[in-house]
Design a protein around this motif. Structure first.
Motif, mmCIF file in Angstrom:
data_model
loop_
_atom_site.group_PDB
_atom_site.id
_atom_site.type_symbol
_atom_site.label_atom_id
_atom_site.label_comp_id
_atom_site.label_asym_id
_atom_site.label_seq_id
_atom_site.Cartn_x
_atom_site.Cartn_y
_atom_site.Cartn_z
ATOM 1 N N SER A 167 39.610 28.989 75.709
ATOM 2 C CA SER A 167 39.024 27.919 76.510
ATOM 3 C C SER A 167 39.156 26.577 75.806
ATOM 4 C CB SER A 167 37.549 28.206 76.801
ATOM 5 O OG SER A 167 36.828 28.294 75.584
ATOM 6 N N TYR A 168 39.153 25.527 76.624
ATOM 7 C CA TYR A 168 39.235 24.157 76.137
ATOM 8 C C TYR A 168 38.221 23.352 76.946
ATOM 9 C CZ TYR A 168 41.076 19.454 75.371
ATOM 10 O OH TYR A 168 41.199 18.129 75.054
ATOM 11 N N GLU A 169 37.266 22.742 76.255
ATOM 12 C CA GLU A 169 36.255 21.950 76.949
ATOM 13 C C GLU A 169 36.583 20.480 76.831
ATOM 14 O OE1 GLU A 169 32.111 22.783 76.132
ATOM 15 O OE2 GLU A 169 32.614 24.874 75.713
ATOM 16 N N SER A 170 36.524 19.794 77.959
ATOM 17 C CA SER A 170 36.760 18.354 77.964
ATOM 18 C C SER A 170 35.712 17.699 78.865
ATOM 19 C CB SER A 170 38.167 18.044 78.488
ATOM 20 O OG SER A 170 38.234 18.299 79.879
ATOM 21 N N SER B 118 35.283 22.400 67.153
ATOM 22 C CA SER B 118 34.093 21.815 67.764
ATOM 23 C C SER B 118 33.988 20.361 67.336
ATOM 24 C CB SER B 118 32.835 22.593 67.340
ATOM 25 O OG SER B 118 32.677 22.540 65.941
ATOM 26 N N LYS C 5 36.419 20.678 71.860
ATOM 27 C CA LYS C 5 35.890 22.049 71.791
ATOM 28 C C LYS C 5 36.963 22.980 72.324
ATOM 29 C CE LYS C 5 31.153 22.704 71.773
ATOM 30 N NZ LYS C 5 29.942 23.137 72.440
ATOM 31 N N GLY D 269 35.346 19.254 82.213
ATOM 32 C CA GLY D 269 34.826 20.618 82.324
ATOM 33 C C GLY D 269 35.621 21.562 81.449
ATOM 34 N N THR D 270 35.395 22.855 81.627
ATOM 35 C CA THR D 270 36.063 23.857 80.810
ATOM 36 C C THR D 270 37.342 24.322 81.496
ATOM 37 O OG1 THR D 270 33.947 24.595 79.929
ATOM 38 C CG2 THR D 270 35.799 26.106 79.680
#
Length: 152
Positions: A94-97, A76, A80, A100-101
Motif C-alpha cells: 500500500s501507498y498512502e497519499s 512512514s 507512508k 487516500g490509500t
C-alpha cells in the motif's frame, strides 16, 4: 562494536548507501542516498532503520529481511508505504497519499542478502516491477549496502 540498546535489542550504528535505478518505458532514472542508520537482529530477521530527507519532509524507513529470502520495506513520515518482496512472487502492498490509500503490487525477480555478521556489514540486492492500482509504474533495481561505522 558501538551498540545501542533500543527496546532491549542491541542496535549497531551503520553507514547506509542506497542506489536505486528506475526504468519506465525508455526513461531511466537513478539516484543515490547516503545515510546514518541502525542495524539489529530480532528472531530470524534483521532490520535496517534510516531516514531520508526529501522536499516533502523526512521519511523514516525500515527494511526487514527474513531468512528464507523475504523482505519488507516500511516507510512512514512524509510518505507512508508498505512493500513486500519474495522472489518470483507478486505481493500486495500500500501507498498512502493525500488522495487516500492506493494499492501497489511488487513482482520480484531478484532478492539477495549477503552479510558478514562478525564485521556488521552486508548488502541487499532487489529487482522488481512495481504496479500501482494494477498499472505498471516501472522496473526497479535497489542495492542497499551497510557497514558498521569505523569498520573497513
Amino acid at each position: 562494536m558501538r551498540g545501542l540498546k533500543g527496546g532491549g535489542i542491541e542496535q549497531t550504528e551503520v553507514k547506509i548507501h542506497l542506489k536505486t535505478r528506475i526504468q519506465h518505458g525508455e526513461e531511466i532514472d537513478s539516484f543515490e542516498l547516503f545515510s546514518d542508520g541502525r542495524y539489529y537482529e530480532k528472531g530470524d530477521s534483521f532490520f535496517l532503520k534510516y531516514d531520508e530527507v526529501q522536499e516533502e519532509g523526512t521519511i523514516h524507513t525500515i527494511v526487514k529481511m527474513k531468512q528464507g529470502e523475504e523482505a519488507l520495506i516500511l516507510r512512514s513520515g512524509a510518505v507512508k508505504m508498505r512493500m513486500v518482496f519474495k522472489e518470483d512472487e507478486e505481493l500486495a502492498g500500500s501507498y498512502e497519499s493525500q488522495l487516500g490509500t492506493l494499492m501497489i503490487t511488487t513482482k520480484t525477480s531478484k532478492l539477495t542478502h549477503t552479510a558478514d555478521r562478525t564485521r556488521n556489514h552486508g548488502e541487499i540486492r532487489l529487482a522488481y516491477q512495481l504496479f500501482m492500482q494494477g498499472n505498471p509504474v516501472g522496473k526497479y533495481e535497489m542495492n542497499i549496502s551497510y557497514k558498521e561505522e569505523g569498520r573497513e
